[in-house]
Design a protein around this motif. Structure first.
Motif, PDB file in Angstrom:
ATOM      1  N   HIS A 148      -8.679  -8.698   8.394  1.00 45.99           N
ATOM      2  CA  HIS A 148      -9.556  -9.064   7.268  1.00 45.99           C
ATOM      3  C   HIS A 148     -10.745  -9.884   7.756  1.00 45.99           C
ATOM      4  CE1 HIS A 148      -6.105  -9.054   4.071  1.00 45.99           C
ATOM      5  NE2 HIS A 148      -6.231  -7.907   4.699  1.00 45.99           N
ATOM      6  N   LYS A 151     -13.634  -7.927   8.887  1.00 47.33           N
ATOM      7  CA  LYS A 151     -14.245  -7.242   7.740  1.00 47.33           C
ATOM      8  C   LYS A 151     -15.120  -8.214   6.950  1.00 47.33           C
ATOM      9  CE  LYS A 151     -13.926  -3.634   4.702  1.00 47.33           C
ATOM     10  NZ  LYS A 151     -14.182  -2.245   5.098  1.00 47.33           N
ATOM     11  N   HIS A 155     -19.361  -8.610   6.787  1.00 49.52           N
ATOM     12  CA  HIS A 155     -19.843  -8.062   5.516  1.00 49.52           C
ATOM     13  C   HIS A 155     -21.282  -8.525   5.271  1.00 49.52           C
ATOM     14  CE1 HIS A 155     -20.175  -7.146   1.262  1.00 49.52           C
ATOM     15  NE2 HIS A 155     -19.060  -6.430   1.350  1.00 49.52           N
ATOM     16  N   TYR A 189     -10.846   1.144   8.449  1.00 52.04           N
ATOM     17  CA  TYR A 189     -11.045  -0.047   7.612  1.00 52.04           C
ATOM     18  C   TYR A 189     -12.206  -0.884   8.138  1.00 52.04           C
ATOM     19  CZ  TYR A 189      -9.785  -4.392   5.197  1.00 52.04           C
ATOM     20  OH  TYR A 189      -9.793  -5.528   4.425  1.00 52.04           O
ATOM     21  N   GLN A 236     -10.987  -8.920  -2.930  1.00 53.77           N
ATOM     22  CA  GLN A 236     -11.289  -7.486  -2.871  1.00 53.77           C
ATOM     23  C   GLN A 236     -10.846  -6.883  -1.535  1.00 53.77           C
ATOM     24  OE1 GLN A 236     -15.431  -6.907  -4.074  1.00 53.77           O
ATOM     25  NE2 GLN A 236     -15.528  -5.153  -2.675  1.00 53.77           N
ATOM     26  N   ILE A 237     -11.149  -7.599  -0.454  1.00 50.75           N
ATOM     27  CA  ILE A 237     -10.784  -7.138   0.883  1.00 50.75           C
ATOM     28  C   ILE A 237      -9.262  -7.086   1.036  1.00 50.75           C
ATOM     29  CG2 ILE A 237     -10.718  -8.012   3.266  1.00 50.75           C
ATOM     30  CD1 ILE A 237     -13.707  -8.622   2.958  1.00 50.75           C
ATOM     31  N   LYS A 239      -7.107  -6.622  -1.317  1.00 47.38           N
ATOM     32  CA  LYS A 239      -6.552  -5.508  -2.110  1.00 47.38           C
ATOM     33  C   LYS A 239      -6.821  -4.166  -1.439  1.00 47.38           C
ATOM     34  CE  LYS A 239      -6.227  -7.902  -6.471  1.00 47.38           C
ATOM     35  NZ  LYS A 239      -6.951  -9.177  -6.253  1.00 47.38           N
ATOM     36  N   GLU A 240      -8.006  -4.023  -0.850  1.00 49.11           N
ATOM     37  CA  GLU A 240      -8.304  -2.778  -0.115  1.00 49.11           C
ATOM     38  C   GLU A 240      -7.298  -2.574   1.004  1.00 49.11           C
ATOM     39  OE1 GLU A 240     -12.312  -2.821   1.450  1.00 49.11           O
ATOM     40  OE2 GLU A 240     -13.096  -3.207  -0.573  1.00 49.11           O
ATOM     41  N   TRP A 241      -6.991  -3.675   1.704  1.00 47.80           N
ATOM     42  CA  TRP A 241      -6.048  -3.592   2.830  1.00 47.80           C
ATOM     43  C   TRP A 241      -4.647  -3.240   2.337  1.00 47.80           C
ATOM     44  CZ3 TRP A 241      -6.110  -2.639   7.709  1.00 47.80           C
ATOM     45  CH2 TRP A 241      -5.012  -2.957   8.517  1.00 47.80           C
ATOM     46  N   LYS A 243      -3.866  -1.351  -0.084  1.00 53.22           N
ATOM     47  CA  LYS A 243      -3.782   0.094  -0.333  1.00 53.22           C
ATOM     48  C   LYS A 243      -3.506   0.850   0.957  1.00 53.22           C
ATOM     49  CE  LYS A 243      -6.767   0.191  -4.339  1.00 53.22           C
ATOM     50  NZ  LYS A 243      -8.212   0.125  -4.577  1.00 53.22           N
ATOM     51  N   LEU A 244      -4.045   0.353   2.047  1.00 50.17           N
ATOM     52  CA  LEU A 244      -3.869   1.044   3.338  1.00 50.17           C
ATOM     53  C   LEU A 244      -2.559   0.665   4.015  1.00 50.17           C
ATOM     54  CD1 LEU A 244      -7.454   0.551   4.799  1.00 50.17           C
ATOM     55  CD2 LEU A 244      -6.498   2.659   3.884  1.00 50.17           C
TER      56      LEU A 244
END
Lengths: 384, 212
Positions: A148, A151, A155, A189, A236-237, A239-241, A243-244
């Motif tokens: 994270h 990322k 950003h 990612y 947000q980051i 939650k994206e992670w 999902k993966l």
């Protein structure tokens, strides 16, 4: 996907290498040593193909990262305690120069008295440098948070350095399992880092030149905006992670059994994990107390703390002391509540110098606070 | 400082249809001397337990510096669920003594649960120990087994892996098969060292004596 069982340090190294930084510059210090040794092993085995620079001090480590990052490279380093403090000037530099360096800091006591065990005074004392700061509570969280961190740091709405803190020994030298995603998951990612500007001999620019008050003001304002952007992006980051990878460790805070709670415990790092057992036990005994584990202290989760203050009274445990005042988290929690909530905040300083903090200690602290027997903040465990 | 560079090789898939159904937490304390590999033993045991389907495992040294020959401790936790504990182990369910001479200078029974089990590397039998009246005691001559398979470091027999073979005799949460799997992972590419360690665990398993 594979399961890796290893120490927090070596799992951090695995995550760092999988993020493929072009440059790693580091100097060893107990208890961070096994982290950078692990990266050196990846170099030796040909599994890490970036530039690994063995420098002569932590000040040089951060300076090398600053240079590499300014030249447009993804960069990583790791340190601890006195090493972090030796970097202090360069920490400000990296943040003000808006360089997205990622660093693991293994939280260790600051000496003298000389002591290699955990407390969080080292990183807490660097709060004002402009770095984003995470605090982990498990090896899985260390892996995921290092990913994270890149990322977030890179950003376009942030572009700030990120520090991922893990407690000395309790996490750095404790083996626990972590699920390691396939390399292509991390590659997808973490897109390639494309800096907005970089030191480039084909396109010469200057940076860090003398500027007057009005422009310097803007530099600070932009940093503040970037931190506030990070506050929105971190959930947000995460939650994206999720999902993966399937893993989620919380947003700015991790909430544990807070529904219906009349008291909320706030703690960080390894104590934040141990606190879950204390909450289980206290709830079994009929106490209405939940846990909000603070994962990020910069940017500080002001809005989340206010929300908690509207629900419950707060009990804060700090593994640090801002000498002359109190624990840093305690101060900041109260500052967040000011004028926004009538919630009472009490707290403890515990576990300084690596003193073990068990869930029973945490239960004792919470009970004392809930019984109204704590004025402001107390030092816990100083009876002997 | 503690090194466990070998752990990198311990990447594995969890076994399907694992044998473990219990979720209770088991806490294990290893006593040894610096250099005898107590930390390695704790790590290997945790890895084997994970492979047997215990979702939560942990292994850690007594935090701090250690010296060769000085008494050292290492710890392992095994649970069916994720472990949130980060504190030290004060009341172990199982104590594993790598070097019986430690018992003259360290109270290895300190804090052991009433139904606790003590596994000792010794030539003696369980009932030779006074405390066998109160505790479950298991014994194995792991030093002789290490010598038999020339498992040596600096000429000294290393008992940390052989004695792991005795653990399935006193703990049903981990299988000898998984212990042997993680040993093979640890010494992959080190000629026959892995196989010698595997055989040593088999001998230890077969030769363990218990008073229960």
């Amino acid at each position: 996907m594979t399961i890796m069982i290893d120490t927090g340090n070596r799992i951090a190294a695995k995550a760092a290498v999988m993020a493929k930084p072009e440059v790693v510059a580091a100097y060893p210090i107990t208890p961070q040593t096994t982290l950078v040794e692990a990266i050196a092993e990846y170099v030796a085995r040909g599994e890490y193909k970036g530039e690994y620079i063995c420098v002569e001090s932590e000040h040089s480590a951060m300076s090398a990262c600053i240079g590499a990052s300014a030249a447009g490279s993804r960069t990583f380093t790791a340190t601890s305690s006195q090493g972090l403090l030796l970097m202090h000037e360069m920490l400000h530099w990296a943040a003000l120069a808006r360089l997205p360096v990622v660093m693991c800091n293994v939280n260790r006591v600051v000496g003298p008295g000389w002591n290699i065990w955990v407390d969080e005074n080292d990183s807490i004392s660097q709060r004002d440098t402009g770095w984003i700061q995470f605090y982990c509570s498990s090896n899985q969280e260390i892996f995921d948070t290092v990913i994270h961190a890149f990322k977030l740091a890179e950003h376009e709405k942030v572009v700030l350095p990120v520090m991922v803190n893990l407690n000395a020994f309790i996490l750095s030298h404790t083996s626990m399992p972590a699920e390691i995603p396939d390399q292509n998951v991390v590659d997808n990612y973490l897109e390639k880092y494309i800096p907005k500007w970089k030191l480039d001999i084909d396109n010469p620019t200057t940076f860090g030149n003398i500027i007057g008050p009005a422009h310097y003001y803007r530099v600070r304002r932009a940093m503040q905006d970037a931190q506030l952007n990070a506050k929105k992006l971190i959930p947000q980051i995460a939650k994206e992670w999720m999902k993966l990878s399937g893993y989620f460790h919380g947003d700015l805070l991790e909430y544990y059994k807070c529904d219906g709670a009349e008291y909320i415990l706030l703690s960080m790092g390894a104590i934040g994990a141990e606190s879950k057992i204390a909450i289980d036990e206290l709830q079994k005994a009929g106490q209405k107390i939940g846990l909000a584990r603070v994962r990020v202290i910069r940017p500080f989760p002001v809005e989340d703390i206010i929300k908690l203050g509207k629900q419950a009274d707060l009990v804060v445990i700090d593994r640090n002391i801002s000498v002359g005042l109190e624990g840093a988290l305690f101060t900041e929690v109260k500052a967040a509540l000011y004028g926004q909530s009538d919630a009472k905040a009490t707290g403890f300083i515990a576990g300084l110098g690596g003193k073990d903090v068990t869930y029973k200690d945490i239960e004792t602290m919470c009970m004392k606070s809930m019984k109204g027997k704590v004025k402001e903040q107390e030092l816990y465990g100083m009876e002997e | 400082m503690v090194q466990n560079s070998y752990m990198e090789h311990l990447h594995f898939e969890l076994r399907e249809g694992n044998i473990v159904s219990s979720k209770t937490l088991v806490e294990i304390c290893f006593h040894g001397r610096g250099g005898q590999g107590a930390v390695t033993a704790a790590n290997l045991l945790a890895a084997a337990a994970l492979q047997d389907g215990n979702k939560g495992v942990q292994a850690f040294p007594l935090f701090g510096a250690e010296r060769r020959g000085a008494p050292v401790r290492a710890f392992a936790r095994i649970s069916g669920d994720e472990i949130h504990l980060r504190s030290e182990i004060y009341n172990p369910d199982i104590v594993i003594v790598l070097d019986e001479s430690i018992m003259d200078i360290v109270d290895v029974l300190k804090g052991v649960k009433d139904e606790g089990k003590i596994l000792i590397n010794t030539r003696k039998k369980p009932n030779d120990f006074e405390f066998s009246k109160k505790y479950y005691v298991a014994t194995v001559d792991a030093t002789s087994i290490a010598l038999k398979y020339t498992i040596l470091v600096g000429g000294m027999p290393v008992v940390n892996t052989p004695i792991l073979g005795s653990v399935p005799k006193i703990l049903d949460r981990v299988t000898l098969q998984s212990i042997q799997n993680v040993i093979r992972c640890k010494w992959v590419g080190k000629k026959d060292l892995g196989e010698r360690n595997v055989k040593a665990t088999q001998d230890a398993f077969d030769q363990t004596e218990v008073n229960f």
